[in-house]
Design an enzyme around this catalytic site. Structure first.
Site, short mmCIF file in Angstrom:
data_model
loop_
_atom_site.label_atom_id
_atom_site.label_comp_id
_atom_site.label_asym_id
_atom_site.label_seq_id
_atom_site.Cartn_x
_atom_site.Cartn_y
_atom_site.Cartn_z
N GLU A 65 35.40 36.54 -24.68
CA GLU A 65 36.64 37.35 -24.66
C GLU A 65 37.70 36.74 -25.57
OE1 GLU A 65 40.64 38.64 -23.38
OE2 GLU A 65 39.84 36.63 -23.38
N ASP A 97 34.20 32.36 -20.88
CA ASP A 97 34.69 31.43 -21.91
C ASP A 97 36.14 31.04 -21.67
OD1 ASP A 97 35.21 34.18 -22.57
OD2 ASP A 97 35.91 33.54 -24.54
ZN LIG Z 1 41.59 35.54 -20.25
#
Ligand SMILES: [Zn+2]
Length: 478
Positions: free
Chosen positions: A182, A116
């Site tokens: 994340e 992401d």
């Molecule tokens: Zn990162």
């Protein structure tokens, strides 16, 4: 004592301090790299460009489709990886690859990165090249995710694909986890950690993004510094709420809920958490001291004597300040929804980043004492305690340090406190060697582009990242 004797004693003491500081000699390393064969740079660059062109922003209705598109792109770009490694999908979108080594008695290595990216910002027109163009211009590859952190995914995959092409068989097992969230919840990494726990696995090394090689960022150090993240600060959102009778603004009381809330926020800003030199930050300065001018070196070598002065100097910059105290940042506030209505309730959120030595509980106690207003309720929202600290003598850390000195021979390595969060903390308890290091060299200007406009990575850095992984694999028998 006579004045002359005092002066003589002071001079002797100063001389002793100088001498000891001067003795803090740099360690000189001479380690030759052993990885000798690398994939073609133009293929790696093309692959990173393609990876950046898939906008894997984890919000919005197309988020899932984009993540699946990315999976599919990986399959097409790295056919041998998908033929020879096993792949498991967790939490719908997080990928776990396993390359089985020939010696099952060796602890495997885990390398992670995330798929992401953060959104490109409110005004896409501010980008020199469109944020998901993956443009290759002026010696750089441009676009959101190029530096944070698709370069790591591509460098990892490129390295493994290259080794497979040459018929390589690893001795030690390698796992790779590419998390899908994340930048938001980190659920993918949590699921991966649970998956490994259920398998009873322990890792020699868990490698994730983190510090990188910086040049000219740490004052006084005349060499590039490779910052290896060995710990992360904790995180805590605290909601403050002041309550008072509402009503019409033509007849307000002597105080209002909003006024009390504002006072509480001012108190928190005025009475910051105390400055503290932690083991992690002391370790960083000790590693760098030999490369600093004699006066700075003296302050560090004799930091027990000069600690108050040293802490004050470090805390002058916002980055330095974040390394030596729990920080306080009011972020959100709301009260009345009309100009002429007294708010019965006023709320604010303050974000704290907890330094080692503080916990969410001790910090909350201090916040209560600082606000000293029983009208204000304090609720702890999201919280993460400060992470465990990786031992710099662990074999995992030593492998990363050695690799850095082989790939970036002009640099000096130093352990480092991450002031932001990474997925690495999810793997606590699964390894003694958790290291957060992004394998490339960044200048101030490039660091400022992280999560900002015009994110880019130099073509040289893309090659460095591949060389880093291939050398790391060689060093740990993968
Ligand atoms: Zn990162």
């Amino acid at each position: 004592m006579e004045i002359a004797a005092i002066i003589a004693a002071a001079a002797a003491a100063a001389g002793y301090l100088f001498m000891r500081a001067a003795l803090a000699k740099p360690k000189e390393y001479q380690i030759k790299p052993t990885a000798a064969s690398f994939p073609p740079a133009d293929r790696t660059i093309r692959h990173l460009s393609e990876a950046v062109q898939i906008p894997t922003v984890p919000m919005g209705e197309h988020a899932g489709t984009m993540l699946l598109n990315f999976h599919q792109w990986l399959e097409e770009a790295y056919p041998l990886v998908h033929k020879h490694l096993s792949r498991t999908i967790l939490s719908d979108y997080t990928l776990v690859y396993h390359w089985e080594g020939s010696d099952a008695s060796l602890e495997p290595v885990l390398c992670t990165a995330h798929i992401d990216v953060v959104p490109p910002g409110d005004d896409a027109d501010l980008w020199l090249y469109p944020p998901f163009s993956g443009a290759v211009e002026d010696g750089y590859l441009w676009g959101r995710g190029s530096m944070d952190i698709k370069v790591q995914i591509v460098a990892l995959m490129e390295s493994v694909e290259h080794l497979l092409e040459s018929g390589h068989q690893p001795v030690r097992s390698l796992y790779m986890v590419f998390g899908h969230d994340e930048e938001t919840e980190g659920d993918g990494a949590k699921a991966a950690a649970q998956y490994f726990t259920d398998k009873g696995l322990r890792f020699l090394l868990v490698h994730d993004e983190g510090g990188c090689v910086t040049d000219g960022i740490i004052a006084g150090v005349n060499r590039p510094v490779a910052n290896i993240g060995i710990a992360e600060k904790g995180y805590m959102d605290v909601e403050l709420e002041a309550r008072q009778a509402g009503g019409h603004t033509s007849m307000p009381g002597r105080t209002t809920s909003l006024g009390e809330l504002a006072q509480a926020l001012v108190n928190l800003e005025r009475h910051q958490f105390p400055l503290r030199m932690t083991r992690v930050t002391a370790g960083m300065f000790e590693a760098l001291a030999p490369y600093m001018p004699i006066l700075q070196r003296m302050l560090i070598v004799h930091r027990r004597i000069f600690s108050p002065l040293l802490l004050r100097i470090i805390s002058r910059t916002s980055t330095g300040n974040a390394m030596v105290r729990t920080t306080t940042a009011p972020t959100m506030a709301q009260a009345s929804n009309a100009p002429n209505v007294l708010p019965p309730s006023a709320q604010a959120v303050v974000n704290f980043r907890l330094l080692h030595g503080d916990t969410s509980r001790t910090a909350a106690d201090r916040i209560r004492k600082t606000i000293r207003n029983t009208n204000i309720s304090i609720t702890l929202k999201r919280r993460e305690e400060p992470s465990a600290v990786t031992d710099t003598k662990s074999p995992g850390y030593q492998a990363v340090e050695r690799t850095i000195l082989q790939v970036f021979p002009e640099s000096v390595t130093a352990p480092f406190l991450m002031i932001g969060g990474t997925d690495a903390r999810r793997y606590e308890g699964l390894s003694d060697g958790i290291c957060r290091f992004s394998p490339y060299i960044l200048t101030r200007s490039e660091l400022d582009r992280l999560h900002g406009y015009d994110e880019r990575i130099s073509l040289e850095n893309i090659s460095s990242a591949v060389r880093f992984y291939l050398q790391l694999f060689a060093n740990v028998d993968i």
